[in-house]
Design an enzyme around this catalytic site. Structure first.
Site, PDB file in Angstrom:
ATOM      1  N   PHE A   1       0.271   3.970   1.477  1.00 46.83           N
ATOM      2  CA  PHE A   1       0.493   4.547   2.985  1.00 46.83           C
ATOM      3  C   PHE A   1       1.596   3.736   3.771  1.00 46.83           C
ATOM      4  CE2 PHE A   1      -0.419   4.216   7.355  1.00 46.83           C
ATOM      5  CZ  PHE A   1      -0.511   5.651   7.898  1.00 46.83           C
ATOM      6  N   ALA A   2       1.908   2.476   3.303  1.00 44.18           N
ATOM      7  CA  ALA A   2       2.903   1.756   3.951  1.00 44.18           C
ATOM      8  C   ALA A   2       4.312   2.130   3.684  1.00 44.18           C
ATOM      9  CB  ALA A   2       2.515   0.153   3.799  1.00 44.18           C
TER      10      ALA A   2
ATOM     11  N   ALA B   1       0.766  -1.177   0.016  1.00 43.43           N
ATOM     12  CA  ALA B   1      -0.022  -0.010   0.023  1.00 43.43           C
ATOM     13  C   ALA B   1       0.862   1.216  -0.041  1.00 43.43           C
ATOM     14  CB  ALA B   1      -1.038   0.147   1.234  1.00 43.43           C
TER      15      ALA B   1
ATOM     16  N   ARG C   1     -11.362   3.798  -0.791  1.00 44.46           N
ATOM     17  CA  ARG C   1     -12.132   4.395   0.047  1.00 44.46           C
ATOM     18  C   ARG C   1     -13.593   5.044  -0.487  1.00 44.46           C
ATOM     19  NH1 ARG C   1      -7.079   5.570   0.348  1.00 44.46           N
ATOM     20  NH2 ARG C   1      -5.933   5.505   2.263  1.00 44.46           N
TER      21      ARG C   1
ATOM     22  N   HIS D   1      -9.211  -7.253   6.331  1.00 43.70           N
ATOM     23  CA  HIS D   1      -8.316  -6.657   7.609  1.00 43.70           C
ATOM     24  C   HIS D   1      -8.324  -8.098   8.649  1.00 43.70           C
ATOM     25  CE1 HIS D   1      -7.730  -2.190   7.404  1.00 43.70           C
ATOM     26  NE2 HIS D   1      -7.013  -2.934   6.559  1.00 43.70           N
TER      27      HIS D   1
ATOM     28  N   LYS E   1      -6.433   0.474  10.505  1.00 43.16           N
ATOM     29  CA  LYS E   1      -7.687   0.690  11.063  1.00 43.16           C
ATOM     30  C   LYS E   1      -8.537   1.168   9.921  1.00 43.16           C
ATOM     31  CE  LYS E   1      -6.912   5.018   9.547  1.00 43.16           C
ATOM     32  NZ  LYS E   1      -7.667   5.434   8.236  1.00 43.16           N
TER      33      LYS E   1
ATOM     34  N   TYR F   1       1.170 -13.764  -0.144  1.00 43.98           N
ATOM     35  CA  TYR F   1       0.841 -13.344   1.049  1.00 43.98           C
ATOM     36  C   TYR F   1       1.122 -14.569   2.114  1.00 43.98           C
ATOM     37  CZ  TYR F   1      -1.534  -9.075  -0.267  1.00 43.98           C
ATOM     38  OH  TYR F   1      -1.551  -7.689  -0.736  1.00 43.98           O
TER      39      TYR F   1
END
Length: 327
Positions: free
Chosen positions: A15-16, A13, A166, A80, A98, A59
């Site tokens: 964000f990661a 991601a 999102r 998640h 989150k 994964y």
């Protein structure tokens, strides 16, 4: 010196890449070892700051590695729980973005497996690891503004890309799950109170995703109002209004990125004291606190700043908000 906690990242991601993988790489007592991504090209940005990073294209292969102690999972919201459970069953400690679950009952499954295995499992709720929030909680506990009567909070940004997860209902999108976890959870954590009743909702949807949500709630001693939006100019603030003063947390959620991190405490005569918290990185602090808790062993999760029980409380509030909406 203790051996570092060895980390794997489940998914490439953005964000990661921008924040959390860098934080793991920088954190004391942590070692970023491997990344799992179906597209190896996405690993290049990670290897730019961590050249020794190994890449798995599956994964499950990452979870099977014996040289990984902890997993960071920045996956789409709707998977998640699935991968958090898989990681724990593979014997890994897990820090999941989150919201860690889609419903409060799903968090119960995580709590049960955490207690069964003794592994640390937590939601990546980074703000409680920032010193400005530790100080805000202390000030409220010490009665710096008297009794809290009202809490007002806003968190907004602009995202009209309909391909973004999102903005997609099937991936658990929406402003409430994306940023409501901050506006709701911050009030709960700082005051130690829970909402008794959701008194009003005004939620606007596009493509079955809540893009703007205004909610009111009644806590034990205070009224509460929150606005979250993915269709408004970026803004963020939270204000605790008490009987003898007002506490404002400036840049409460994106510390140092959106703006300066400061606390303002004003008294009855409008005298104001400002405290500054520049330089702290809550992502790095989060990783370091996680590693410290892992080393402390079974049962230490109770002292971690944001437990699964904390996360469940926010998810329960989210569930109740959706249930109260009369659209």
């Amino acid at each position: 010196m203790s051996k570092p906690i060895r980390w794997g990242v489940l998914g490439a991601a953005n964000f990661a890449k921008q924040h959390m993988a860098r934080a793991i790489h920088a954190a004391e007592g942590a070692q970023l070892v491997a990344l799992a991504t179906s597209d190896p090209a996405k690993a290049v940005g990670f290897q730019a700051f961590c050249p020794e990073l190994e890449v798995e294209t599956d994964y499950d292969a990452l979870l099977a590695r014996d040289d990984i102690d902890a997993i960071y999972a920045p996956l789409p919201n709707h998977i998640h729980v699935e991968w958090t459970l898989k990681a724990m069953r593979a014997g890994k400690h897990v820090l999941t973005e989150k919201p860690i679950a889609m419903t409060a009952s799903q968090v119960d499954d995580l709590i049960a497996l955490r207690d069964e295995t003794g592994l640390l499992c937590a939601e990546a709720y980074m703000i409680v690891h920032h010193p400005q929030w530790a100080r805000a909680k202390q000030l409220l506990s010490d009665g710096a503004i008297g009794d809290v009567i009202h809490v007002e909070t806003v968190f907004s940004y602009s995202n009209s890309d309909m391909d973004n997860i999102r903005n997609r209902p099937e991936t658990g999108g929406g402003s409430i799950r994306d940023i409501g976890v901050y506006t709701y959870g911050a009030a709960r954590w700082a005051t130690g109170q829970e909402p008794r009743e959701i008194t009003h909702t005004n939620i606007r949807y596009e493509n079955e995703v809540d893009v703007t949500a205004e909610i009111n709630a009644q806590f034990d001693t205070f009224s509460y109002h929150a606005l979250t939006s993915m269709r408004m100019c970026p803004a963020q603030s939270i204000r605790f209004h008490g009987t003898t003063g007002v506490l404002t947390v400036e840049t409460p959620f994106n510390a140092n990125l959106f703006g300066p991190t400061r606390l303002h405490v004003a008294d009855m005569s409008n005298n104001e004291v400002v405290e500054h918290f520049s330089g702290a990185n809550h992502y790095v602090n989060q990783v370091q606190n996680f590693c410290t808790t892992v080393r402390a062993g079974q049962g230490a999760h109770k002292d971690y700043p944001w437990t699964l029980e904390n996360a469940r409380g926010t998810q329960d509030m989210i569930d109740r908000i959706f249930a109260a909406d009369k659209r």
